[in-house]
Motif scaffolding. Structure first.
Motif, mmCIF file in Angstrom:
data_model
loop_
_atom_site.group_PDB
_atom_site.id
_atom_site.type_symbol
_atom_site.label_atom_id
_atom_site.label_comp_id
_atom_site.label_asym_id
_atom_site.label_seq_id
_atom_site.Cartn_x
_atom_site.Cartn_y
_atom_site.Cartn_z
ATOM 1 N N UNK A 1 -2.939 4.847 3.703
ATOM 2 C CA UNK A 1 -4.000 4.660 2.730
ATOM 3 C C UNK A 1 -3.404 4.038 1.477
ATOM 4 N N UNK A 2 -4.013 2.955 1.026
ATOM 5 C CA UNK A 2 -3.552 2.277 -0.180
ATOM 6 C C UNK A 2 -4.546 2.542 -1.295
ATOM 7 N N UNK A 3 -4.109 3.183 -2.352
ATOM 8 C CA UNK A 3 -4.917 3.512 -3.516
ATOM 9 C C UNK A 3 -6.042 4.473 -3.127
ATOM 10 N N UNK A 4 -7.157 4.440 -3.887
ATOM 11 C CA UNK A 4 -8.277 5.355 -3.666
ATOM 12 C C UNK A 4 -9.583 4.599 -3.780
ATOM 13 N N UNK B 1 8.487 2.972 9.581
ATOM 14 C CA UNK B 1 7.540 3.307 10.638
ATOM 15 C C UNK B 1 6.685 4.473 10.194
ATOM 16 N N UNK B 2 5.359 4.257 10.236
ATOM 17 C CA UNK B 2 4.400 5.306 9.904
ATOM 18 C C UNK B 2 3.677 5.711 11.169
#
Length: 194
Positions: free
Chosen positions: A16-19, A10-11
């Motif tokens: 954020x995935x990668x940049x 749980x977030x």
């Protein structure tokens, strides 16, 4: 490195995935083999794999977009599919197939050939400003006092009178009496072209 979790994660913040300008692939697996979601960063594409459905409103409902097979995309709605835009452009290379009635409230503009395989039922007047070509004969099945006429700009007419009843006719009308079998002309047809 890789993180393998067998329980729920749980977030409560932002994920954020990668940049930006780098990217990373994201894969969401399904209970069905090879289905699910796949974001491919190198192609900039989000894929619903195989027959995975994009649902709207609720899971299990009838509003969905999915590929039922390779090359076959389906857009389904339980009741109404509403498309609103100033222009709707449908490019059909082979055929546009509509199963069911068509209710047209505006103008139908046909730039090519209109090929009717069955009956054209005009509830009001049917006006044709160009040519009409009949390749296999034409027939009129109408109630009393109905007629079909072809008219030029001079109001000279050539027509078929479908009724045997006596009725007013206009200049140049050819009438066929269904009782006697006689073909009558109400008056002289002048030399105007049709």
């Amino acid at each position: 490195g890789a993180v393998d979790m067998a329980s729920t994660l749980q977030l409560d913040g932002t994920l954020t995935v990668s940049a930006d300008d780098t990217g990373a692939d994201v894969r969401v697996y399904s209970a069905t083999t090879n289905e699910g979601l796949h974001y491919d960063a190198s192609e900039d594409e989000l894929g619903l794999l195989l027959t995975t459905k994009l649902k709207f409103h609720d899971i299990g409902g009838g509003e969905e977009i999915y590929a039922s097979a390779d090359g076959h995309l389906e857009i389904n709605a339980g009741t109404t599919l509403d498309i609103t835009a100033p222009t709707v452009d449908i490019n059909a290379a082979t055929e546009l197939n509509i199963d069911g009635d068509v209710d047209l409230n505006g103008t139908l503009d046909v730039a090519g050939v209109a090929d009717f395989q069955s009956v054209v039922d005009a509830q009001a007047s049917l006006t044709v400003t160009g040519s009409i070509y009949v390749s296999a004969g034409a027939s009129v099945a109408a109630a009393s006092a109905s007629l079909v006429s072809f008219r030029n700009d001079s109001n000279t007419q050539l027509g078929y009178l479908a009724s045997a009843d006596t009725q007013a006719v206009t200049t140049g009308l050819v009438g066929y009496n269904t009782s006697t079998g006689n073909l009558t002309i109400s008056s002289v047809v002048d030399g105007g072209s049709f």
